[in-house]
Design an enzyme around this catalytic site. Structure first.
Site, PDB file in Angstrom:
ATOM      1  N   SER A   1     -56.318  39.231 -59.037  1.00 49.02           N
ATOM      2  CA  SER A   1     -57.518  39.977 -59.420  1.00 49.02           C
ATOM      3  C   SER A   1     -57.986  40.853 -58.260  1.00 49.02           C
ATOM      4  O   SER A   1     -58.192  40.364 -57.143  1.00 49.02           O
ATOM      5  CB  SER A   1     -58.647  39.016 -59.809  1.00 49.02           C
ATOM      6  OG  SER A   1     -58.296  38.279 -60.959  1.00 49.02           O
TER       7      SER A   1
ATOM      8  N   GLU B   1     -63.206  26.003 -56.685  1.00 53.44           N
ATOM      9  CA  GLU B   1     -63.164  26.950 -57.798  1.00 53.44           C
ATOM     10  C   GLU B   1     -63.579  26.298 -59.105  1.00 53.44           C
ATOM     11  O   GLU B   1     -64.311  26.873 -59.906  1.00 53.44           O
ATOM     12  CB  GLU B   1     -61.756  27.520 -57.933  1.00 53.44           C
ATOM     13  CG  GLU B   1     -61.597  28.506 -59.083  1.00 53.44           C
ATOM     14  CD  GLU B   1     -60.182  29.045 -59.210  1.00 53.44           C
ATOM     15  OE1 GLU B   1     -60.042  30.248 -59.439  1.00 53.44           O
ATOM     16  OE2 GLU B   1     -59.231  28.259 -59.091  1.00 53.44           O
TER      17      GLU B   1
ATOM     18  N   SER C   1     -50.664  32.307 -57.933  1.00 52.15           N
ATOM     19  CA  SER C   1     -49.748  32.318 -59.080  1.00 52.15           C
ATOM     20  C   SER C   1     -48.573  33.265 -58.858  1.00 52.15           C
ATOM     21  O   SER C   1     -48.710  34.322 -58.227  1.00 52.15           O
ATOM     22  CB  SER C   1     -50.495  32.734 -60.350  1.00 52.15           C
ATOM     23  OG  SER C   1     -51.470  31.783 -60.700  1.00 52.15           O
TER      24      SER C   1
ATOM     25  N   GLN D   1     -56.770  36.371 -54.357  1.00 52.93           N
ATOM     26  CA  GLN D   1     -55.989  35.129 -54.325  1.00 52.93           C
ATOM     27  C   GLN D   1     -54.516  35.422 -54.586  1.00 52.93           C
ATOM     28  O   GLN D   1     -54.179  36.119 -55.551  1.00 52.93           O
ATOM     29  CB  GLN D   1     -56.509  34.147 -55.371  1.00 52.93           C
ATOM     30  CG  GLN D   1     -55.843  32.776 -55.302  1.00 52.93           C
ATOM     31  CD  GLN D   1     -56.406  31.812 -56.326  1.00 52.93           C
ATOM     32  OE1 GLN D   1     -56.138  31.931 -57.506  1.00 52.93           O
ATOM     33  NE2 GLN D   1     -57.191  30.847 -55.862  1.00 52.93           N
ATOM     34  N   GLY D   2     -53.654  34.877 -53.748  1.00 53.57           N
ATOM     35  CA  GLY D   2     -52.210  34.988 -53.932  1.00 53.57           C
ATOM     36  C   GLY D   2     -51.612  33.617 -54.154  1.00 53.57           C
ATOM     37  O   GLY D   2     -50.922  33.080 -53.273  1.00 53.57           O
TER      38      GLY D   2
END
Length: 385
Positions: free
Chosen positions: A160, A245, A128, A125-126
């Site tokens: 992550s 999520e 934050s 995931q990109g």
């Protein structure tokens, strides 16, 4: 709440239990590196080939096309069996995949979904950024249009397993003049694209284990065809992603922790003596409270599933996310109190210590505990902003 299990559900449960018993990996799951990727993708592939991947995914994308209650049953039996957590596949299975099913076009679904379900690829995931975590809409990573491509510059943080991933769900600002919740686009980024640099971030589980990376984008070219939904409508698409999520994706963890508490009770009896009256000492009282909390969490899970089956989608999942996150942290702390200080001697080889240290992030990841409380206050209780 109206959630009942039929005879067919009971047969499905027994089939799941039998398959898991016969197919569980026997080796210990690694915590980092290529060995971790190989383990998680192999385990996902085994589930796919056995016909147990994507229980609630549509059949046309390789899933079983079953109701959400069957997904719940699978998670319950998965936790009961002690099956390993193939967390490297989490973003693909619970973020990217469901978002593409809900908002992607036919070409995107046809290309990506089979690879996700079979464990062929890993996603990260990109979202934050430095200074844009809880206030995600303040993100500043920009993408300008150049012909049929976006050209991306900026950085993302706390990604992550970015170094082990093939694809990334990426939020970029495509209209810098629009209000902050507007002008954002949700794009699929190939992690092997030239111009991407990854910097490892050390965490306290071990200086030798890389979990997070910071991603830097220097004129990274991404095809416009990789935009999911409409250009500049990425905030709405991202809300779908975060809904998955914080909702159904958390059911598996909640159920796993319910079984963890039962395992802790057995461990406490073994270490304190089988005839020890646990209810009369501090450990027993804390275990009893955890068991009660997890029973409440399971009831909340059943409520969320029941409402989803009835087509009622709300913000109740934030209630479960906020409660279960804090209970998980207390469970991990109590586990070390039960096991004693000798378990700290070799933390790299001890899963109890590893997951205790990892638990500190639970009330930060996927929306901080404070953000979840804001959502509950505003959208569930109707309080003013």
């Amino acid at each position: 709440m109206d959630l009942t299990f039929t005879n067919d559900d009971a047969n499905f449960r027994e089939d799941a239990r039998t398959w898991l018993r016969q197919n569980l990996p026997t080796e210990r799951r690694p915590h980092s590196g290529q060995a971790l990727r190989d383990f998680d993708t192999d385990w996902q592939r085994r589930q796919f080939e056995g016909g147990w991947a994507g229980v609630s995914w549509p059949k046309e994308y390789g899933g079983l096309g079953l109701p959400l209650v069957r997904q719940l049953i699978w998670y319950e039996e998965y936790a009961r069996s002690g099956a390993p957590d193939n967390h490297l596949c989490f973003v693909a299975l619970n973020h990217g995949g469901p978002t593409l099913i809900a908002r992607g076009n036919d070409d995107q679904k046809r290309y990506h979904l089979p690879k996700i379900l079979s464990g062929e690829v890993i996603w990260c995931q990109g979202f934050s950024e430095p200074n844009a975590g809880s206030d995600l809409a303040s993100l500043k990573t920009r993408a300008r249009i150049d012909g049929d491509h976006l050209v991306v510059n900026g950085s993302k943080i706390w990604t992550s397993h970015g170094h082990l991933s093939d694809w990334q769900e990426l939020l970029v600002r495509t209209d810098p003049d629009a209000p902050k919740h507007k002008g954002i686009s949700w794009v699929i980024c190939d992690m092997k694209t030239p111009g991407i640099t990854l910097r490892p971030i050390e965490i306290m589980t071990s200086p030798n284990q890389v979990h997070f990376v910071q991603c830097f984008y220097d004129d990274v070219r991404i095809p416009l065809a990789n935009v999911v939904g409409e250009l500049n409508d990425g905030w709405n698409v991202a809300m779908s992603t975060l809904g998955f999520e914080r909702g159904t994706a958390q059911i598996k963890d909640q159920i796993r922790y319910a079984f963890l508490v039962e395992h802790m009770i057995q461990e406490a009896r073994k270490r304190l003596g089988s005839d020890c009256p646990l209810s009369r000492d501090e450990i027993g009282a804390r275990l009893a409270q955890l068991r009660a909390d997890m029973a409440a969490a399971r009831a909340m899970t059943y409520m969320v599933v029941s409402r989803a089956e009835a087509g009622l989608q709300g913000s109740e999942s934030s209630l479960m996310r906020a409660m279960v996150g804090e209970v998980q942290q207390r469970a991990r702390r109590l586990a070390l109190d039960v096991l004693g200080p000798d378990m700290l001697e070799n933390p790299e080889d001890n899963d109890w210590v590893y997951y205790y240290l990892r638990s500190f992030s639970i009330t930060i990841a996927a929306g901080t505990a404070q953000i979840q409380r804001n959502i509950i206050g505003e959208r569930v209780l109707g309080l003013p902003r």
